[in-house]
Write a protein that holds these residues in place. Sequence first.
Motif, PDB file in Angstrom:
ATOM      1  N   VAL A  19      10.560  -5.193 -18.147  1.00  0.00           N
ATOM      2  CA  VAL A  19       9.654  -5.277 -19.304  1.00  0.00           C
ATOM      3  C   VAL A  19      10.173  -6.262 -20.355  1.00  0.00           C
ATOM      4  N   ALA A  20      11.173  -7.051 -20.017  1.00  0.00           N
ATOM      5  CA  ALA A  20      11.832  -7.917 -20.997  1.00  0.00           C
ATOM      6  C   ALA A  20      10.902  -8.904 -21.686  1.00  0.00           C
ATOM      7  N   GLY A  21       9.899  -9.405 -21.007  1.00  0.00           N
ATOM      8  CA  GLY A  21       9.007 -10.392 -21.617  1.00  0.00           C
ATOM      9  C   GLY A  21       7.821  -9.796 -22.340  1.00  0.00           C
ATOM     10  N   GLU A  22       7.719  -8.477 -22.325  1.00  0.00           N
ATOM     11  CA  GLU A  22       6.580  -7.815 -22.954  1.00  0.00           C
ATOM     12  C   GLU A  22       6.907  -7.418 -24.381  1.00  0.00           C
ATOM     13  N   GLN A  23       5.851  -7.161 -25.133  1.00  0.00           N
ATOM     14  CA  GLN A  23       6.006  -6.654 -26.492  1.00  0.00           C
ATOM     15  C   GLN A  23       5.171  -5.394 -26.609  1.00  0.00           C
ATOM     16  N   GLY A  77      20.847 -19.563 -21.291  1.00  0.00           N
ATOM     17  CA  GLY A  77      20.920 -18.649 -20.151  1.00  0.00           C
ATOM     18  C   GLY A  77      20.449 -17.253 -20.474  1.00  0.00           C
ATOM     19  N   GLY A  78      20.608 -16.409 -19.515  1.00  0.00           N
ATOM     20  CA  GLY A  78      20.234 -15.012 -19.665  1.00  0.00           C
ATOM     21  C   GLY A  78      19.866 -14.433 -18.325  1.00  0.00           C
ATOM     22  N   LEU A  79      19.337 -13.232 -18.364  1.00  0.00           N
ATOM     23  CA  LEU A  79      19.000 -12.499 -17.155  1.00  0.00           C
ATOM     24  C   LEU A  79      17.501 -12.291 -17.061  1.00  0.00           C
ATOM     25  N   THR A  80      16.977 -12.481 -15.871  1.00  0.00           N
ATOM     26  CA  THR A  80      15.565 -12.189 -15.617  1.00  0.00           C
ATOM     27  C   THR A  80      15.473 -11.438 -14.304  1.00  0.00           C
ATOM     28  N   ILE A  81      14.481 -10.600 -14.202  1.00  0.00           N
ATOM     29  CA  ILE A  81      14.254  -9.875 -12.951  1.00  0.00           C
ATOM     30  C   ILE A  81      13.462 -10.785 -12.029  1.00  0.00           C
ATOM     31  N   THR A  82      13.768 -10.738 -10.750  1.00  0.00           N
ATOM     32  CA  THR A  82      13.042 -11.549  -9.773  1.00  0.00           C
ATOM     33  C   THR A  82      11.824 -10.756  -9.279  1.00  0.00           C
ATOM     34  N   ASP A  83      10.967 -11.426  -8.516  1.00  0.00           N
ATOM     35  CA  ASP A  83       9.824 -10.730  -7.919  1.00  0.00           C
ATOM     36  C   ASP A  83      10.316  -9.608  -7.001  1.00  0.00           C
ATOM     37  N   LEU A  84      11.392  -9.891  -6.243  1.00  0.00           N
ATOM     38  CA  LEU A  84      11.980  -8.862  -5.385  1.00  0.00           C
ATOM     39  C   LEU A  84      12.423  -7.667  -6.220  1.00  0.00           C
ATOM     40  N   GLY A  85      13.051  -7.918  -7.359  1.00  0.00           N
ATOM     41  CA  GLY A  85      13.516  -6.845  -8.227  1.00  0.00           C
ATOM     42  C   GLY A  85      12.380  -6.005  -8.786  1.00  0.00           C
ATOM     43  N   ARG A  86      11.309  -6.642  -9.177  1.00  0.00           N
ATOM     44  CA  ARG A  86      10.170  -5.925  -9.756  1.00  0.00           C
ATOM     45  C   ARG A  86       9.482  -5.037  -8.711  1.00  0.00           C
ATOM     46  N   GLU A  87       9.409  -5.524  -7.479  1.00  0.00           N
ATOM     47  CA  GLU A  87       8.704  -4.788  -6.422  1.00  0.00           C
ATOM     48  C   GLU A  87       9.640  -3.984  -5.518  1.00  0.00           C
ATOM     49  N   ALA A  88      10.936  -3.988  -5.816  1.00  0.00           N
ATOM     50  CA  ALA A  88      11.913  -3.262  -4.993  1.00  0.00           C
ATOM     51  C   ALA A  88      11.633  -1.770  -4.998  1.00  0.00           C
ATOM     52  N   ARG A  89      11.781  -1.161  -3.856  1.00  0.00           N
ATOM     53  CA  ARG A  89      11.672   0.284  -3.734  1.00  0.00           C
ATOM     54  C   ARG A  89      12.929   0.902  -4.324  1.00  0.00           C
ATOM     55  N   LEU A 143       8.451   2.525 -12.207  1.00  0.00           N
ATOM     56  CA  LEU A 143       9.336   3.213 -13.149  1.00  0.00           C
ATOM     57  C   LEU A 143       9.229   2.649 -14.564  1.00  0.00           C
ATOM     58  N   ALA A 144       8.955   1.351 -14.658  1.00  0.00           N
ATOM     59  CA  ALA A 144       8.915   0.695 -15.965  1.00  0.00           C
ATOM     60  C   ALA A 144       7.523   0.711 -16.600  1.00  0.00           C
ATOM     61  N   ALA A 145       6.537   1.318 -15.938  1.00  0.00           N
ATOM     62  CA  ALA A 145       5.180   1.382 -16.473  1.00  0.00           C
ATOM     63  C   ALA A 145       5.116   2.354 -17.653  1.00  0.00           C
ATOM     64  N   VAL A 151       9.273   2.885 -24.459  1.00  0.00           N
ATOM     65  CA  VAL A 151      10.640   3.364 -24.717  1.00  0.00           C
ATOM     66  C   VAL A 151      11.650   2.255 -24.420  1.00  0.00           C
ATOM     67  N   LEU A 152      11.472   1.564 -23.295  1.00  0.00           N
ATOM     68  CA  LEU A 152      12.383   0.474 -22.942  1.00  0.00           C
ATOM     69  C   LEU A 152      12.356  -0.639 -23.988  1.00  0.00           C
ATOM     70  N   LEU A 153      11.165  -0.971 -24.473  1.00  0.00           N
ATOM     71  CA  LEU A 153      11.050  -2.030 -25.471  1.00  0.00           C
ATOM     72  C   LEU A 153      11.630  -1.608 -26.817  1.00  0.00           C
TER      73      LEU A 153
END
Length: 170
Positions: A19-23, A77-89, A143-145, A151-153
């Motif tokens: 959810v890092a790019g969301e507000q 720099g920084g950290l971003t989640i990949t498509d694999l990370g977002r859809e990972a089981r 999980l992040a929905a 809460v995460l934001l």
Amino acid sequence: MQLTRFTDIGLRVVMRLAVAGEQPAGEQSPGEQRGAATPLTTKDLAAELAVPYTHVAKVVGRLSEMGVVHARRGRTGGLTITDLGREARVGWLARSLEGDGEVVDCEGPQPCPLRRGCRLRGALARAAAAFYESLDAETVADLAAEPTTAVLLSLSTRPPQVDGPLQAER
């Protein structure tokens, strides 16, 4: 069954990065797009998740090796989640972070005297497999929905970004 602290931190890191790019609702300006924010750093994550920086750094290293997180060094720099990370089981992620060890160590420094005829080891292995299978029903995105997104934001320790020149208050 109890997950290790390493796995716990790993799951929290990917949820936060998801959810890092969301507000929060109502705080996004019309011209702003999802993902436009500055990527989070390992230091940011450690502060937001209230865990030691060294632990987060180790977890991020492992997540990066797995292809779940993309880490870029440097000023931008920084950290971003990949498509694999977002859809990972979640089960796959937990299994990968936990490793292949057995639930109990029957062959340790003092081997269990029951190991030759014990059925407990097999029962625990089946229970662990069922545990991970139940987690496979969920993805990191699930999980992040909402309501977790809000809460995460709210964990963010960084001030909100301001578009345009800053004006001094009078």
